[in-house]
Enzyme design. Structure first.
Site, PDB file in Angstrom:
ATOM      1  CB  ILE A  91     -20.561 -63.478  19.321  1.00 28.43           C
ATOM      2  CG1 ILE A  91     -21.707 -63.941  18.161  1.00 28.43           C
ATOM      3  CG2 ILE A  91     -18.757 -62.826  18.659  1.00 28.43           C
ATOM      4  CD1 ILE A  91     -21.842 -63.015  16.832  1.00 28.43           C
ATOM      5  CG  LEU A  92     -16.737 -66.827  23.676  1.00 25.12           C
ATOM      6  CD1 LEU A  92     -16.636 -68.031  23.089  1.00 25.12           C
ATOM      7  CD2 LEU A  92     -17.480 -66.037  24.782  1.00 25.12           C
ATOM      8  CG  ASN A 106     -18.572 -73.388  17.725  1.00 23.74           C
ATOM      9  OD1 ASN A 106     -19.208 -73.885  19.055  1.00 23.74           O
ATOM     10  ND2 ASN A 106     -18.635 -73.097  16.792  1.00 23.74           N
ATOM     11  CG  HIS A 108     -21.535 -73.922  12.935  1.00 20.20           C
ATOM     12  ND1 HIS A 108     -21.550 -73.171  13.490  1.00 20.20           N
ATOM     13  CD2 HIS A 108     -21.396 -74.013  11.443  1.00 20.20           C
ATOM     14  CE1 HIS A 108     -23.066 -72.068  12.485  1.00 20.20           C
ATOM     15  NE2 HIS A 108     -22.024 -73.186  11.371  1.00 20.20           N
ATOM     16  CB  SER A 135     -17.416 -78.355  11.116  1.00 21.46           C
ATOM     17  OG  SER A 135     -18.637 -77.908   9.748  1.00 21.46           O
ATOM     18  CB  THR A 140      -9.662 -67.837  15.397  1.00 24.81           C
ATOM     19  OG1 THR A 140     -10.783 -67.444  14.130  1.00 24.81           O
ATOM     20  CG2 THR A 140      -8.973 -68.771  14.835  1.00 24.81           C
ATOM     21  CG  LEU A 143     -19.601 -66.085  14.515  1.00 19.58           C
ATOM     22  CD1 LEU A 143     -19.424 -66.303  16.042  1.00 19.58           C
ATOM     23  CD2 LEU A 143     -20.932 -64.982  14.363  1.00 19.58           C
ATOM     24  CG  ASP A 144     -19.380 -70.033  13.449  1.00 21.78           C
ATOM     25  OD1 ASP A 144     -19.103 -70.803  14.305  1.00 21.78           O
ATOM     26  OD2 ASP A 144     -20.791 -69.172  13.257  1.00 21.78           O
ATOM     27  CD  GLU A 173     -23.877 -80.918  16.138  1.00 18.38           C
ATOM     28  OE1 GLU A 173     -24.111 -80.321  16.962  1.00 18.38           O
ATOM     29  OE2 GLU A 173     -25.297 -80.553  15.694  1.00 18.38           O
TER      30      GLU A 173
HETATM   31  N1  NHR Z   1     -16.629 -66.612  19.024  1.00 23.61           N
HETATM   32  C1  NHR Z   1     -15.961 -65.995  18.453  1.00 23.61           C
HETATM   33  N2  NHR Z   1     -15.459 -64.959  18.915  1.00 23.61           N
HETATM   34  N3  NHR Z   1     -15.563 -66.646  17.484  1.00 23.61           N
HETATM   35  C2  NHR Z   1     -16.356 -68.043  17.160  1.00 23.61           C
HETATM   36  O1  NHR Z   1     -15.754 -69.382  15.980  1.00 23.61           O
HETATM   37  C3  NHR Z   1     -17.480 -68.359  18.287  1.00 23.61           C
HETATM   38  C4  NHR Z   1     -17.506 -68.001  18.450  1.00 23.61           C
HETATM   39  C5  NHR Z   1     -18.220 -67.645  20.032  1.00 23.61           C
HETATM   40  C6  NHR Z   1     -19.567 -69.340  19.310  1.00 23.61           C
HETATM   41  C7  NHR Z   1     -20.461 -70.263  18.158  1.00 23.61           C
HETATM   42  C8  NHR Z   1     -21.703 -70.467  16.856  1.00 23.61           C
HETATM   43  C9  NHR Z   1     -21.833 -71.263  15.676  1.00 23.61           C
HETATM   44  O2  NHR Z   1     -21.128 -72.302  16.091  1.00 23.61           O
HETATM   45  C10 NHR Z   1     -19.429 -69.385  18.422  1.00 23.61           C
HETATM   46  C11 NHR Z   1     -18.581 -69.679  17.787  1.00 23.61           C
HETATM   47  C12 NHR Z   1     -23.788 -67.558  18.611  1.00 23.61           C
HETATM   48  C13 NHR Z   1     -24.281 -66.865  17.623  1.00 23.61           C
HETATM   49  C14 NHR Z   1     -24.686 -65.474  17.829  1.00 23.61           C
HETATM   50  O3  NHR Z   1     -24.890 -65.032  16.223  1.00 23.61           O
HETATM   51  C15 NHR Z   1     -23.554 -66.864  16.004  1.00 23.61           C
HETATM   52  C16 NHR Z   1     -22.202 -68.037  15.870  1.00 23.61           C
HETATM   53  C17 NHR Z   1     -22.114 -69.335  17.089  1.00 23.61           C
HETATM   54  C18 NHR Z   1     -22.828 -68.612  18.403  1.00 23.61           C
HETATM   55  N4  NHR Z   1     -25.024 -65.099  18.775  1.00 23.61           N
HETATM   56  C19 NHR Z   1     -25.590 -64.057  18.775  1.00 23.61           C
HETATM   57  C20 NHR Z   1     -24.620 -62.654  20.131  1.00 23.61           C
HETATM   58  O4  NHR Z   1     -24.961 -62.014  19.724  1.00 23.61           O
HETATM   59  C21 NHR Z   1     -26.787 -64.081  20.187  1.00 23.61           C
HETATM   60  C22 NHR Z   1     -27.988 -65.755  19.882  1.00 23.61           C
HETATM   61  C23 NHR Z   1     -29.141 -65.515  20.437  1.00 23.61           C
HETATM   62  O5  NHR Z   1     -28.885 -65.778  21.271  1.00 23.61           O
HETATM   63  O6  NHR Z   1     -29.933 -66.364  20.166  1.00 23.61           O
HETATM   64  O7  NHR Z   1     -23.887 -63.298  20.677  1.00 23.61           O
HETATM   65  O8  NHR Z   1     -22.920 -71.209  15.476  1.00 23.61           O
HETATM   66  C1  GAR Z   2     -25.973 -78.108  18.037  1.00 19.84           C
HETATM   67  O1  GAR Z   2     -26.595 -78.868  17.162  1.00 19.84           O
HETATM   68  C2  GAR Z   2     -25.245 -77.112  17.909  1.00 19.84           C
HETATM   69  O2  GAR Z   2     -23.997 -77.589  17.187  1.00 19.84           O
HETATM   70  C3  GAR Z   2     -25.294 -76.064  17.827  1.00 19.84           C
HETATM   71  O3  GAR Z   2     -26.915 -76.069  18.708  1.00 19.84           O
HETATM   72  C4  GAR Z   2     -26.826 -77.483  18.873  1.00 19.84           C
HETATM   73  C5  GAR Z   2     -26.983 -77.378  20.279  1.00 19.84           C
HETATM   74  O4  GAR Z   2     -26.908 -78.875  21.135  1.00 19.84           O
HETATM   75  N1  GAR Z   2     -24.705 -74.936  17.896  1.00 19.84           N
HETATM   76  C6  GAR Z   2     -25.183 -73.834  17.556  1.00 19.84           C
HETATM   77  O5  GAR Z   2     -25.900 -73.219  16.639  1.00 19.84           O
HETATM   78  C7  GAR Z   2     -23.969 -72.808  17.662  1.00 19.84           C
HETATM   79  N2  GAR Z   2     -24.214 -71.134  17.761  1.00 19.84           N
HETATM   80  P1  GAR Z   2     -26.848 -79.744  22.323  1.00 19.84           P
HETATM   81  O6  GAR Z   2     -27.239 -77.980  22.711  1.00 19.84           O
HETATM   82  O7  GAR Z   2     -28.097 -80.582  22.588  1.00 19.84           O
HETATM   83  O8  GAR Z   2     -25.482 -80.413  22.159  1.00 19.84           O
END
Ligand code: NHR
Ligand code: GAR
Length: 211
Positions: A91-92, A106, A108, A135, A140, A143-144, A173
């Site tokens: 998460i950013l 992103n 997702h 998607s 923003t 998250l997602d 994707e």
């Molecule tokens: N950051 C913001 N601010 N907004 C978004 O929409 C973001 C983002 C960072 C990443 C990708 C997202 C996805 O497509 C994404 C979207 C990681 C987590 C998460 O819970 C959730 C959503 C996504 C990516 N990460 C944990 C954390 O504490 C770690 C989980 C792990 O390492 O396995 O960062 O799904």
């Molecule tokens: C993809 O399915 C992507 O949508 C998902 O992880 C996979 C990555 O595959 N992303 C997330 O779940 C973000 N939290 P890849 O490394 O082979 O592109």
């Protein structure tokens, strides 16, 4: 040429699809691939294609913000014009997201707004969904939850488990992400006042990618 930076944490198959699109006439080039995981296979794909890579292990930083600042420095040094999360699992924070407003995407693995967060395939199956998919959205703080650009759907099959479903979504994707990046590279896509503009028109719902 549009300068892309791609962030990965894992296998990097979406990165591969983007590299392939760049080699097939898209007016964009990947200038840097960054991973928070040193063993991400996506790094290996980039190296094999002669693309610069950088590993930024989260454990080297004592806060989310300091990690994100290091990330931002590397991305800006590479003169990125568009930043792509491609299986990036961290998460950013607000500073980072605001800095790249309108140029951070992103992909997702769900039909947002359904199933934000993690384990989307399992959750879609448990909810009895008939269709699932992926998607692409502008990132923003929510998250997602950022403005949706495009989606690709797959039909859920009776005998699907999370792995078989994930594999079919992933195939879509690989079509979806390069399509959206191509629009951006052609100057057809932007974010304005938190709304997605495609071909000078405000999108009221995401574009559905044909099969
Ligand atoms: N950051 C913001 N601010 N907004 C978004 O929409 C973001 C983002 C960072 C990443 C990708 C997202 C996805 O497509 C994404 C979207 C990681 C987590 C998460 O819970 C959730 C959503 C996504 C990516 N990460 C944990 C954390 O504490 C770690 C989980 C792990 O390492 O396995 O960062 O799904
Ligand atoms: C993809 O399915 C992507 O949508 C998902 O992880 C996979 C990555 O595959 N992303 C997330 O779940 C973000 N939290 P890849 O490394 O082979 O592109």
């Amino acid at each position: 040429m549009l300068n892309l930076v791609v962030l990965v944490s894992g296998s990097g198959s979406n990165l591969q699809a983007l590299m392939d699109a760049c080699n097939q006439g898209m007016n964009a080039r990947i200038v840097l691939v960054i991973s928070d995981k040193g063993d991400a296979y996506g790094l290996e794909r980039a190296r094999q294609a002669g693309i610069a890579t950088e590993v930024i292990p989260a454990a080297d930083y004592d806060s989310r913000e300091s990690f994100d600042q290091a990330l931002q420095q590397r991305i800006d040094a590479a003169q990125a014009e568009l930043v792509l999360l491609a299986g990036f699992m961290r998460i950013l924070s607000a500073g980072f997201v605001n800095h790249y407003a309108g140029r951070l995407l992103n992909i997702h693995p769900s039909l947002l707004p359904k199933f934000r967060g993690l384990h989307t395939h399992q959750r879609a199956l448990e909810a009895g969904e008939m269709e699932h998919g992926a998607s692409v959205h502008f990132v923003t703080l929510e998250l997602d939850g950022g403005p949706l650009i495009a989606q690709a759907k797959v039909a859920v099959q009776k005998d699907d488990d999370a792995d078989t479903l994930a594999a079919r979504v992933l195939q879509r994707e690989h079509q979806l992400y390069p399509t959206v990046v191509r629009w951006f590279s052609e100057g057809r896509l932007c974010l304005r006042d938190e709304q997605v503009i495609l071909d000078s028109k405000t999108l009221s719902e995401p574009v559905q990618l044909a099969e």
